[in-house]
Design a protein around this motif. Sequence first.
Motif, short mmCIF file in Angstrom:
data_model
loop_
_atom_site.label_atom_id
_atom_site.label_comp_id
_atom_site.label_asym_id
_atom_site.label_seq_id
_atom_site.Cartn_x
_atom_site.Cartn_y
_atom_site.Cartn_z
N CYS A 183 2.73 14.50 -12.22
CA CYS A 183 3.32 14.90 -13.49
C CYS A 183 4.82 14.92 -13.30
O CYS A 183 5.31 15.15 -12.19
N GLN A 184 5.56 14.68 -14.36
CA GLN A 184 7.00 14.64 -14.22
C GLN A 184 7.64 16.00 -14.49
O GLN A 184 8.76 16.23 -14.05
N LYS A 185 6.95 16.87 -15.19
CA LYS A 185 7.47 18.19 -15.51
C LYS A 185 6.42 19.25 -15.19
O LYS A 185 5.22 18.98 -15.23
N GLY B 86 -0.06 17.00 -23.38
CA GLY B 86 1.26 17.20 -22.78
C GLY B 86 2.41 16.75 -23.67
O GLY B 86 3.53 16.59 -23.17
N ARG B 87 2.15 16.56 -24.95
CA ARG B 87 3.22 16.10 -25.83
C ARG B 87 4.38 17.11 -25.85
O ARG B 87 4.16 18.32 -26.00
N GLY B 88 5.60 16.61 -25.71
CA GLY B 88 6.77 17.47 -25.79
C GLY B 88 6.96 18.40 -24.62
O GLY B 88 7.79 19.31 -24.68
N CYS B 89 6.23 18.16 -23.53
CA CYS B 89 6.38 19.03 -22.33
C CYS B 89 7.62 18.60 -21.56
O CYS B 89 7.56 17.77 -20.66
N LEU B 90 8.75 19.18 -21.93
CA LEU B 90 10.03 18.79 -21.36
C LEU B 90 10.50 19.70 -20.24
O LEU B 90 11.44 19.37 -19.52
N LEU B 91 9.90 20.89 -20.11
CA LEU B 91 10.40 21.89 -19.17
C LEU B 91 9.69 21.81 -17.82
O LEU B 91 8.52 21.49 -17.75
N GLY C 169 13.65 29.87 -14.13
CA GLY C 169 12.44 29.92 -14.95
C GLY C 169 11.44 28.84 -14.56
O GLY C 169 10.23 29.11 -14.43
N LYS C 170 11.93 27.62 -14.34
CA LYS C 170 11.04 26.53 -13.95
C LYS C 170 10.46 26.78 -12.56
O LYS C 170 9.28 26.48 -12.31
N HIS D 105 -0.09 8.60 -12.36
CA HIS D 105 0.96 9.37 -13.02
C HIS D 105 0.53 9.68 -14.46
O HIS D 105 0.36 8.79 -15.27
N ALA D 106 0.41 10.98 -14.73
CA ALA D 106 -0.08 11.43 -16.04
C ALA D 106 1.00 11.49 -17.10
O ALA D 106 0.70 11.79 -18.26
N LYS D 107 2.26 11.21 -16.74
CA LYS D 107 3.30 11.19 -17.78
C LYS D 107 3.05 10.06 -18.77
O LYS D 107 3.59 10.07 -19.88
N THR D 108 2.23 9.09 -18.38
CA THR D 108 1.89 7.99 -19.28
C THR D 108 1.03 8.48 -20.44
O THR D 108 1.35 8.25 -21.61
#
Length: 376
Positions: free
Chosen positions: A72-74, A371-376, A99-100, A49-52
Motif C-alpha cells: 500500500c502506498q499510504k 481505499g478511495r481518497g486514502c491520502l494520509l 499522527g501517521k 500493489h493495492a494502490k491500483t
Amino acid sequence: MTSPMPARIGDPLSRVQTPALIVDLDALDANIGAMAAHVRGTGQVLRPHAKTHKSVEVARRQLAAGAVGLCCQKVSEGEALLPSGVRDLLISNHVVGAGKAQRLCALAREVRTTTLCSDTRHARVLSDAARSAGVQLEILIEIDAGDARMGLPDGDTTGLLQIAQMVQDAPGLRLRGLQVYNGPFQHIRSHEERTSAAVLAANRAKAASQLLQDAGLSCEVISGGGTGSFTADVEAGVLTELQPGSYVFMDADYGRNLDASGAQVSAFRQSLFVQTTVIRTASAGVVYLDAGVKSLNLDSGMPLVKGRPDLGFTKASDEQGRIEASPAGPAPELGEVLMLVPSHCDPTVNQHDWIVAVRNEEVEAVWPVDGRGCLL
C-alpha cells in the motif's frame, strides 16, 4: 458523501448508470491467475500493489491466488484493506509525521507491518514511535533504482551502512532488507530498454545487498519490480518479492509497451473500463459524453474508446468529454453507450466510489472502492 450505486446485481450492462467504473471479471481473474502463475516456482513471491485497485474484494482474489501480502502506498490504504484478511503489509512509502507514525504503529498491532526508510533522522522518528507504542516495525531501506526519486543514491555505501546499522540497533525496528522500485521505467516502450532498466535496478540491489551482508547486516528481502518489467524482474533473479499493481486492470498507457517481437504486450487483458453515455451530438462527427475529468485521469493522455479506433477522445472538461469521429466510421448517436479504456488505471479508480463487476454482460457484484481518497 458516497454516490449512489450505479447498478444492482443482475442488471444488464446496458442499464448501468453512467459514468461508471466497470471491471470485466473474466479478464480480472485471468490477469490475477497469470501473474501468480508466472511467479510461482521461481523462488520469488508476489506482493501486489493495492494502490491500483484500492479494493478489499480484489485484494481477496490476489491473496487467494497466493500473494504473500500487499503493498500500500499510504497507511490509510492499509487500514482500509484490512478486511481482505491480509496479514502482511508493506507501506511502500516514507511515513513522516507524528499522527501517521502513530497509525502505522496501530497497524503493526494488527498485522506484520513493513515500511521504508532512507534517512537516519527518519529512522529515529520511526524507532521512537514504535518504542512508545510497544510494537515492532520492519524496515526496508530504499535505494535508487535508476530513476532518481526517493532512494539512496547509487554508490552511497557509507549512507547505506549508517542507516542499516541504525535500524538494526534501534529499539522497535527490525532491518528486513531493501526496496528498489523503478516506477517510470515500467512505461519505457522498447522491450530492450525496459529490460535494461530492470537489470540496472537489479544490479544495484544485488550490490547493496552484498554490502549489507558483508557488514553482518540483515538483508532477507529485496522488494520491487512492476507490471512493465515483471518478466525481466523474475529472470534477473535478484528480487525476492515482486510488487506489480496495474496488471490486474491494465490501461491505455501500459498498452503502448512493446514485447520482444515489437508487438503490443499481451500478457494481461484490459479489464478496467469507464462506461459513459453520449449526452449531446454537437455537429457532424462531434459528440459529448457524460465522463470528464472527474471520472477519468488524464496524466498519461486521453482514454481510448473500446472497439472504436475511428473515435478519438480529444478534450475533457469537469463533467463532459469530447469525441470526434473519423470518416472511417459513423459518429455515435444520442444516448449511445461507449466503453473507455483509461489512460492510467490507478488514479482513475480513485475517482469512483464503486466498481461494477460484470461477467457476460451482466452485473455480478458492485464493490466499494474501499481505499478511495486514502491520502494520509
